[in-house]
Enzyme design. Sequence first.
Site, PDB file in Angstrom:
ATOM      1  N   ASP A  97       0.858  -1.184   0.000  1.00 24.50           N
ATOM      2  CA  ASP A  97       0.000   0.000   0.000  1.00 24.50           C
ATOM      3  C   ASP A  97       0.895   1.235   0.000  1.00 24.50           C
ATOM      4  OD1 ASP A  97      -2.262   1.892   0.841  1.00 24.50           O
ATOM      5  OD2 ASP A  97      -3.292  -0.035   0.909  1.00 24.50           O
ATOM      6  N   ASP A 106       0.219   2.913  18.534  1.00 21.97           N
ATOM      7  CA  ASP A 106      -0.352   1.571  18.587  1.00 21.97           C
ATOM      8  C   ASP A 106       0.556   0.514  17.975  1.00 21.97           C
ATOM      9  OD1 ASP A 106      -2.550   2.599  19.822  1.00 21.97           O
ATOM     10  OD2 ASP A 106      -3.906   2.408  18.107  1.00 21.97           O
ATOM     11  N   HIS A 140      -3.485   5.811   3.903  1.00 24.48           N
ATOM     12  CA  HIS A 140      -4.239   4.646   3.442  1.00 24.48           C
ATOM     13  C   HIS A 140      -3.577   3.344   3.881  1.00 24.48           C
ATOM     14  CE1 HIS A 140      -6.156   1.893   0.497  1.00 24.48           C
ATOM     15  NE2 HIS A 140      -7.141   2.772   0.486  1.00 24.48           N
ATOM     16  N   ASN A 167     -14.895   0.088  -6.123  1.00 22.95           N
ATOM     17  CA  ASN A 167     -15.925   0.991  -5.592  1.00 22.95           C
ATOM     18  C   ASN A 167     -16.688   1.687  -6.719  1.00 22.95           C
ATOM     19  OD1 ASN A 167     -14.686   0.385  -3.103  1.00 22.95           O
ATOM     20  ND2 ASN A 167     -13.337   2.165  -3.269  1.00 22.95           N
ATOM     21  N   SER A 222     -11.330  -1.282  -0.270  1.00 22.44           N
ATOM     22  CA  SER A 222      -9.962  -1.314   0.264  1.00 22.44           C
ATOM     23  C   SER A 222      -9.957  -1.645   1.740  1.00 22.44           C
ATOM     24  CB  SER A 222      -9.284   0.051   0.063  1.00 22.44           C
ATOM     25  OG  SER A 222      -8.865   0.244  -1.249  1.00 22.44           O
TER      26      SER A 222
END
Length: 240
Positions: free
Chosen positions: A33, A42, A66, A161, A235
Amino acid sequence: TYLDSGDATWGLMATGAVNNQYTGAGVSVAVLDSGLDVSHPDFASIRLVDDVSLASGSPQGDGNGHGTHCAGTVVGPLQPSGAPTYGVARNVDLYVGKVVDDHGKGSMRQVIAGIAWAVSRGCRLVSVSLGAAINVPSATFEQAARRALDAGTLVIAPAGNNANREQSQPGFVIRPGNSRSVLAVGAVDRNLQLANFSSRSSVIDGGEVDLVAPGVEVFSSWTGPSNYRVLSGTSMAVPY
């Protein structure tokens, strides 16, 4: 209807990933990606085995967000910093391949190089949340995905999409999801209904939607000071 709670996101509840014994331990997953924000609080304890940039002229890291969002759905920790649990398999061995730049731009060559890299590193799953809205499969992508399958690696990509179901526009599965050897994932909402935007199977060989997963209002990690963002799209369904 599934709802986010203070403990876990709706997607984790819908997929049964909450409080089960499967944490992904021993499984190697590559996320191809826009990279990963390794400074995200995190990700301090994740098993990040390798982090490379295959995007021409673009350094490691994620200036887009993304990739960090998609990776977070895979490896988000059990107890995030001030957020509900959102990671499906927090103990996987993660491999990050940056195949698009911080503007989300990249080439087919870079993605195929990323798949080959993941196979060479022994990854069993390759999450590729990108594609091109072309209703014809790519022979080059198919060859790369077939080589991956032969090596024991499954490539997973979004269905696309390009639908508008409310206006009777079903769309079609995009590249590389429309390759026969790639698993194409559509998106469902909190009611487990197909998302309005989620592309339908097309009649071409390989153009099937193989499965669906949570892809509407998906909470996950993000770059920058906000740390988190809610996004919708096929995605978002792929890393589930």
